[in-house]
Design an enzyme around this catalytic site. Structure first.
Site, mmCIF file in Angstrom:
data_model
loop_
_atom_site.group_PDB
_atom_site.id
_atom_site.type_symbol
_atom_site.label_atom_id
_atom_site.label_comp_id
_atom_site.label_asym_id
_atom_site.label_seq_id
_atom_site.Cartn_x
_atom_site.Cartn_y
_atom_site.Cartn_z
ATOM 1 N N ASP A 38 -22.118 27.326 -63.277
ATOM 2 C CA ASP A 38 -23.495 27.221 -63.766
ATOM 3 C C ASP A 38 -23.855 28.408 -64.662
ATOM 4 O O ASP A 38 -23.420 29.535 -64.405
ATOM 5 C CB ASP A 38 -24.484 27.183 -62.591
ATOM 6 C CG ASP A 38 -24.490 25.845 -61.876
ATOM 7 O OD1 ASP A 38 -23.934 24.880 -62.419
ATOM 8 O OD2 ASP A 38 -25.064 25.766 -60.762
ATOM 9 N N TYR A 66 -17.377 30.738 -52.779
ATOM 10 C CA TYR A 66 -18.610 31.267 -53.351
ATOM 11 C C TYR A 66 -19.357 32.113 -52.329
ATOM 12 O O TYR A 66 -19.265 31.884 -51.120
ATOM 13 C CB TYR A 66 -19.551 30.124 -53.765
ATOM 14 C CG TYR A 66 -19.017 29.196 -54.819
ATOM 15 C CD1 TYR A 66 -19.252 29.436 -56.177
ATOM 16 C CD2 TYR A 66 -18.310 28.054 -54.462
ATOM 17 C CE1 TYR A 66 -18.778 28.569 -57.140
ATOM 18 C CE2 TYR A 66 -17.829 27.178 -55.430
ATOM 19 C CZ TYR A 66 -18.063 27.439 -56.761
ATOM 20 O OH TYR A 66 -17.588 26.569 -57.721
ATOM 21 N N ASP A 80 -32.336 25.052 -58.226
ATOM 22 C CA ASP A 80 -32.162 26.505 -58.194
ATOM 23 C C ASP A 80 -33.429 27.178 -58.720
ATOM 24 O O ASP A 80 -34.426 26.511 -59.024
ATOM 25 C CB ASP A 80 -30.918 26.946 -58.974
ATOM 26 C CG ASP A 80 -30.961 26.537 -60.448
ATOM 27 O OD1 ASP A 80 -32.063 26.258 -60.965
ATOM 28 O OD2 ASP A 80 -29.893 26.497 -61.087
ATOM 29 N N ARG A 171 -25.821 24.164 -55.290
ATOM 30 C CA ARG A 171 -27.273 23.910 -55.364
ATOM 31 C C ARG A 171 -27.665 22.749 -54.462
ATOM 32 O O ARG A 171 -28.667 22.805 -53.738
ATOM 33 C CB ARG A 171 -27.671 23.580 -56.805
ATOM 34 C CG ARG A 171 -27.613 24.741 -57.767
ATOM 35 C CD ARG A 171 -27.922 24.274 -59.177
ATOM 36 N NE ARG A 171 -26.813 23.560 -59.796
ATOM 37 C CZ ARG A 171 -26.946 22.539 -60.638
ATOM 38 N NH1 ARG A 171 -28.142 22.066 -60.916
ATOM 39 N NH2 ARG A 171 -25.888 21.974 -61.178
#
Length: 297
Positions: A38, A66, A80, A171
């Site tokens: 992203d 992550y 987000d 997300r």
């Protein structure tokens, strides 16, 4: 120049922006990344250079790790902090309930891709439709969460680590966890720590890459093509067999000098007598090796 450079992508750049920048400073024509990150996220973004672009399809299946932060009690059209944010009701839960909610997102789960994503439906990217104010139904996709561990809970903010399969939207994961807690949630931070063998420790920033270019020492951060596939089985062949392989002709595994089995056997790496990476192949149940891509002639 052929190989892979593990870029530490900064926030506020698209993955394609990074590729374009790398092509410019290295003065190369062929380059591509191995999985979109992203624009607002940071972290490892392997960039394949030259012939290495031909193995990118094999790297996209790698597990990804992550570190993310989510904030419960908010929702956003982008899921987000970069979208249109609304506050939604949330009654703070005790930590045990939060941990229980996270435990529901382990193993194989279904996930609906967000509208603001690069997923294509009938040739159109979802984010293109979303920017035009159009929302469409999206089919859920199966993903796999290998591990998900809470690092810290502070009020309605939760910091966690997750290792997942390709195609996972963190997300969406944040929002789904928020919904399970009778609210919603937005992702407020995302750092990709690992994809396959590429980690934060062996990454370089764009500034650092420029310094290597100025010092004429890019090779110091250029991973060999084969190093990106450490789990693939390997086959070593003699000169006579290499003459066939470089022309795309397959062979039986019994003709090889050595067959080194590793975790992955769907794709095998073929090396010549001098241990130079020559080709990518696939082996069937009878031991016949089909040459898929040749890298050394």
């Amino acid at each position: 120049m052929d190989g892979i450079i593990n870029i530490l992508k900064p926030p506020n750049m698209t993955s394609q922006d990074v590729v374009s920048y790398v092509k410019k400073i290295l003065n190369v024509k062929k380059a591509g990344h191995t999985g979109t990150l992203d624009p607002g996220a940071a972290g490892v973004l392997p960039v394949c250079i030259g012939k290495a672009t031909r193995i990118s399809e094999y790297l996209m299946n790698d597990k990804k790790t992550y570190r993310a932060e989510m904030s419960i009690g908010f929702k956003s059209n982008t899921l987000d902090k970069y979208g249109d944010i609304e506050k939604v009701p949330y009654s703070p839960e005790d930590k045990d309930k939060i941990y229980d909610a996270f435990n529901n997102f382990r193993g194989k789960i279904e996930q609906i891709p967000p509208m603001f994503s690069a997923v294509k439906v009938k040739g159109k990217k979802l984010y293109e439709l979303a920017r035009s104010g159009i929302t469409i139904d999206r089919a859920p996709r199966s993903i796999f969460i290998y591990s998900i561990d809470i690092i810290n809970v502070e009020g309605n903010n939760i910091l966690f680590d997750v290792t997942c399969s390709k195609g996972t939207y963190i997300r969406t994961l944040c929002s789904d966890i928020g919904k399970l807690l009778s609210s919603d949630a937005i992702m407020t931070f995302l750092l990709r720590c690992r994809t396959g063998p590429f980690t934060l420790d062996n990454s370089v920033t764009l500034f650092e890459l420029e310094q290597y270019v100025h010092e004429n020492n890019v090779e110091a951060v250029l991973f060999p093509v084969e190093s990106a596939l450490p789990d693939c089985s390997r086959v070593y062949i003699d000169d006579a067999l290499f003459c066939k392989v470089k022309n795309g002709v397959g062979f039986h595994i019994n003709e090889a000098l050595r067959y080194e089995k590793r975790k992955r056997e769907d794709i095998i790496l073929i090396f010549n007598r001098c241990n130079k990476f020559a080709a990518v192949g696939a082996i069937d149940a009878e031991g016949h090796v089909k040459v898929k891509k040749v890298f050394l002639r």
